[in-house]
Write a protein that holds these residues in place. Structure first.
Motif, PDB file in Angstrom:
ATOM      1  N   PRO A 249       4.313   3.572  -9.670  1.00 59.75           N
ATOM      2  CA  PRO A 249       5.103   2.903  -8.624  1.00 59.75           C
ATOM      3  C   PRO A 249       4.678   3.303  -7.212  1.00 59.75           C
ATOM      4  O   PRO A 249       4.670   2.458  -6.296  1.00 59.75           O
ATOM      5  N   GLU A 250       4.305   4.572  -7.021  1.00 61.65           N
ATOM      6  CA  GLU A 250       3.861   4.991  -5.698  1.00 61.65           C
ATOM      7  C   GLU A 250       2.506   4.396  -5.342  1.00 61.65           C
ATOM      8  O   GLU A 250       2.255   4.027  -4.190  1.00 61.65           O
ATOM      9  N   LEU A 251       1.624   4.283  -6.319  1.00 60.51           N
ATOM     10  CA  LEU A 251       0.356   3.601  -6.102  1.00 60.51           C
ATOM     11  C   LEU A 251       0.603   2.164  -5.652  1.00 60.51           C
ATOM     12  O   LEU A 251      -0.023   1.671  -4.705  1.00 60.51           O
ATOM     13  N   ALA A 252       1.527   1.482  -6.313  1.00 60.40           N
ATOM     14  CA  ALA A 252       1.840   0.104  -5.960  1.00 60.40           C
ATOM     15  C   ALA A 252       2.371   0.001  -4.531  1.00 60.40           C
ATOM     16  O   ALA A 252       2.021  -0.926  -3.791  1.00 60.40           O
ATOM     17  N   SER A 253       3.190   0.961  -4.124  1.00 54.31           N
ATOM     18  CA  SER A 253       3.777   0.920  -2.785  1.00 54.31           C
ATOM     19  C   SER A 253       2.729   1.105  -1.701  1.00 54.31           C
ATOM     20  O   SER A 253       2.718   0.386  -0.691  1.00 54.31           O
ATOM     21  N   VAL A 254       1.832   2.065  -1.893  1.00 50.81           N
ATOM     22  CA  VAL A 254       0.777   2.291  -0.907  1.00 50.81           C
ATOM     23  C   VAL A 254      -0.160   1.088  -0.858  1.00 50.81           C
ATOM     24  O   VAL A 254      -0.592   0.662   0.222  1.00 50.81           O
ATOM     25  N   ALA A 255      -0.471   0.513  -2.013  1.00 51.02           N
ATOM     26  CA  ALA A 255      -1.329  -0.673  -2.043  1.00 51.02           C
ATOM     27  C   ALA A 255      -0.686  -1.821  -1.270  1.00 51.02           C
ATOM     28  O   ALA A 255      -1.369  -2.542  -0.522  1.00 51.02           O
ATOM     29  N   ALA A 256       0.617  -2.000  -1.433  1.00 46.87           N
ATOM     30  CA  ALA A 256       1.315  -3.070  -0.723  1.00 46.87           C
ATOM     31  C   ALA A 256       1.282  -2.840   0.781  1.00 46.87           C
ATOM     32  O   ALA A 256       1.094  -3.783   1.564  1.00 46.87           O
ATOM     33  N   LEU A 257       1.473  -1.603   1.212  1.00 47.42           N
ATOM     34  CA  LEU A 257       1.430  -1.303   2.639  1.00 47.42           C
ATOM     35  C   LEU A 257       0.048  -1.612   3.207  1.00 47.42           C
ATOM     36  O   LEU A 257      -0.072  -2.200   4.297  1.00 47.42           O
ATOM     37  N   VAL A 258      -1.007  -1.245   2.489  1.00 47.63           N
ATOM     38  CA  VAL A 258      -2.357  -1.544   2.957  1.00 47.63           C
ATOM     39  C   VAL A 258      -2.573  -3.053   3.038  1.00 47.63           C
ATOM     40  O   VAL A 258      -3.087  -3.576   4.033  1.00 47.63           O
ATOM     41  N   GLN A 259      -2.166  -3.771   2.002  1.00 54.03           N
ATOM     42  CA  GLN A 259      -2.345  -5.223   1.985  1.00 54.03           C
ATOM     43  C   GLN A 259      -1.626  -5.878   3.160  1.00 54.03           C
ATOM     44  O   GLN A 259      -2.179  -6.742   3.856  1.00 54.03           O
ATOM     45  N   VAL A 260      -0.399  -5.464   3.402  1.00 55.40           N
ATOM     46  CA  VAL A 260       0.396  -6.069   4.480  1.00 55.40           C
ATOM     47  C   VAL A 260      -0.211  -5.755   5.844  1.00 55.40           C
ATOM     48  O   VAL A 260      -0.272  -6.622   6.728  1.00 55.40           O
ATOM     49  N   LEU A 261      -0.678  -4.542   6.047  1.00 60.97           N
ATOM     50  CA  LEU A 261      -1.288  -4.183   7.328  1.00 60.97           C
ATOM     51  C   LEU A 261      -2.560  -4.993   7.575  1.00 60.97           C
ATOM     52  O   LEU A 261      -2.782  -5.487   8.695  1.00 60.97           O
ATOM     53  N   VAL A 262      -3.403  -5.138   6.561  1.00 61.04           N
ATOM     54  CA  VAL A 262      -4.629  -5.921   6.732  1.00 61.04           C
ATOM     55  C   VAL A 262      -4.291  -7.367   7.069  1.00 61.04           C
ATOM     56  O   VAL A 262      -4.875  -7.965   7.987  1.00 61.04           O
ATOM     57  N   GLU A 263      -3.335  -7.941   6.363  1.00 61.16           N
ATOM     58  CA  GLU A 263      -2.934  -9.324   6.648  1.00 61.16           C
ATOM     59  C   GLU A 263      -2.327  -9.447   8.047  1.00 61.16           C
ATOM     60  O   GLU A 263      -2.583 -10.424   8.769  1.00 61.16           O
ATOM     61  N   HIS A 264      -1.552  -8.454   8.452  1.00 62.50           N
ATOM     62  CA  HIS A 264      -0.961  -8.439   9.799  1.00 62.50           C
ATOM     63  C   HIS A 264      -2.054  -8.495  10.863  1.00 62.50           C
ATOM     64  O   HIS A 264      -1.994  -9.323  11.795  1.00 62.50           O
ATOM     65  N   PHE A 265      -3.060  -7.643  10.739  1.00 63.40           N
ATOM     66  CA  PHE A 265      -4.128  -7.633  11.734  1.00 63.40           C
ATOM     67  C   PHE A 265      -4.975  -8.904  11.647  1.00 63.40           C
ATOM     68  O   PHE A 265      -5.459  -9.407  12.671  1.00 63.40           O
ATOM     69  N   SER A 266      -5.148  -9.421  10.444  1.00 69.36           N
ATOM     70  CA  SER A 266      -5.898 -10.662  10.292  1.00 69.36           C
ATOM     71  C   SER A 266      -5.197 -11.816  11.002  1.00 69.36           C
ATOM     72  O   SER A 266      -5.840 -12.651  11.662  1.00 69.36           O
ATOM     73  N   ARG A 267      -3.883 -11.863  10.899  1.00 73.53           N
ATOM     74  CA  ARG A 267      -3.130 -12.913  11.590  1.00 73.53           C
ATOM     75  C   ARG A 267      -3.231 -12.763  13.101  1.00 73.53           C
ATOM     76  O   ARG A 267      -3.306 -13.768  13.836  1.00 73.53           O
TER      77      ARG A 267
END
Length: 394
Positions: A249-267
């Motif tokens: 579950p912690e792996l999933a949470s960190v992965a989600a944070l990375v994904q969201v940050l990359v998408e945020h900067f991409s936008r």
């Protein structure tokens, strides 16, 4: 040197997780990966996941396929772990994950019999042989080569946040280090490892690689071991700063944070905005603070040098970026970051387990084995004394 960046679907997710093999009774590492890998690799040939070896024979790495979402990538990892357990349980081997093993010694470990690993050890000598470290790698797809370096430059400011959430190496070779992530400082001793160089664009990255290959520093781009790097073969940005996560579950949470940050900067780039960057000396200080204090660190958050507790800045980030998490269908995993903030990261739980057992590090290994099977143990009431809240003045 011209280097192609492979086509990749935007904000797709790939995960890599390095896992220790241990004796179930003593808790010490066992170098038995070679006897397991042939069958495991063959079994995963037709699956989305893969199971492979790593630098040391006490380690197995599992990787996901290309996930349309964090959930899909995590499901791949879960299936890989199940396959590994089917092989390790009959063999009397336990599994655990953290940035370091609490008490194992480097001189008892064996290097996997692959030429690239032997070459690494021959060059790096004592530091290379001391690389008893385990981590996770999070790949996020980027659809445009032109976006890669600007996003890396901006995302580097969040590496201490990710490092603090994942910190799980408070012990090293039987010693209590006083660091939340001792791995972070050990790993950067390797050539080409550590924080990324700030680069304007892809052509500058190509020039860097040309210099490194021409002077014999590395053979190709795969030997760039930065905390965050372009992964041209896959068309991704790869975050490598994190200790091995102790639970799925912690792996999933960190992965989600990375994904969201990359998408945020991409936008933001899509909108024609200039992405924020910090001075390299701020990045270096932030990395050290996160390694030392974990979630109790204060981090420098902007070019003016303003500072906030990393917990507070994470809470703000979760609130601001929650709509992007919904768009990416990872709200559940993204929300798990708050659970880590509430219950404590792995380093704090390990220290608490050691204190409860009067310093017995064998008990810490058993704690990690249980967590790897069942998820985080909610047993931390306060931060243990050797990793106190960072003073507000430095």
């Amino acid at each position: 040197m011209k280097l192609e960046f492979a086509p990749s679907a935007r904000s797709t997710v790939g995960l890599e997780w390095e896992i220790m093999l241990a004796d179930p009774v003593t808790g010490d590492l066992v170098g038995r990966a070679p006897e397991l890998l042939a069958a495991l690799e063959a079994e995963s040939a037709d699956e989305r996941h893969t199971v492979t070896g790593e630098l040391l024979t006490n380690t197995i790495e599992v990787t996901s396929g290309v996930g349309r979402s964090v959930t899909q990538a995590v499901d791949d990892i879960a299936q890989a772990i199940s396959a590994v357990r089917a092989a390790t349980e009959p063999a009397g081997i336990e599994l655990l994950s953290a940035g370091s093993h609490p008490f194992a010694q480097w001189y008892d470990q064996r290097v996997s019999d692959k030429s690239r690993y032997h070459t690494l050890i021959e060059r790096t000598q004592w530091w290379g042989r001391n690389m008893m470290i385990w981590g996770i790698h999070v790949h996020i797809g980027v659809e445009s080569q032109a976006k890669v370096l600007p996003i890396i430059n901006a995302l580097t400011a969040y590496l201490p946040h990710l490092q603090a959430l994942a910190a799980s190496s408070p012990f090293w070779a039987g010693e209590r280090t006083g660091y939340a992530s001792n791995r972070a400082l050990v790993f950067q001793q390797l050539p080409t490892a550590g924080l990324p160089w700030s680069m304007r664009d892809w052509s500058q990255f190509e020039s860097y690689l040309d210099d490194m290959v021409r002077t014999g520093v590395m053979a190709d781009a795969s030997e760039v071991r930065w905390d965050i790097r372009p992964a041209p073969r896959w068309g991704t940005i790869e975050v490598r700063a994190c200790d091995g996560m102790s639970t799925l579950p912690e792996l999933a949470s960190v992965a989600a944070l990375v994904q969201v940050l990359v998408e945020h900067f991409s936008r933001q780039l899509d909108q024609g905005l200039l992405l924020p960057e910090l001075a390299p000396w701020f990045h270096r200080e932030n990395k050290w603070r996160a390694a030392r204090y974990g979630l109790e660190a204060r981090v420098i958050v902007d070019a003016a040098g303003n500072q906030l507790p990393v917990r507070e800045h994470l809470v703000r980030t979760l609130s601001e970026l929650a709509p992007i998490a919904r768009d990416l269908e990872c709200s559940r995993e993204f929300g798990g970051v708050a659970s880590i903030l509430d219950s404590g990261a792995s380093y704090a739980r390990q220290l608490a387990a050691a204190d409860a057992a009067d310093g017995d590090l064998g008990a810490v290994v058993q704690h990690l084995i249980r967590e790897f099977r069942s998820g985080p143990e909610s047993s931390v009431a306060e931060v243990p004394p050797l990793i106190r809240t960072q003073p507000s003045s430095n």
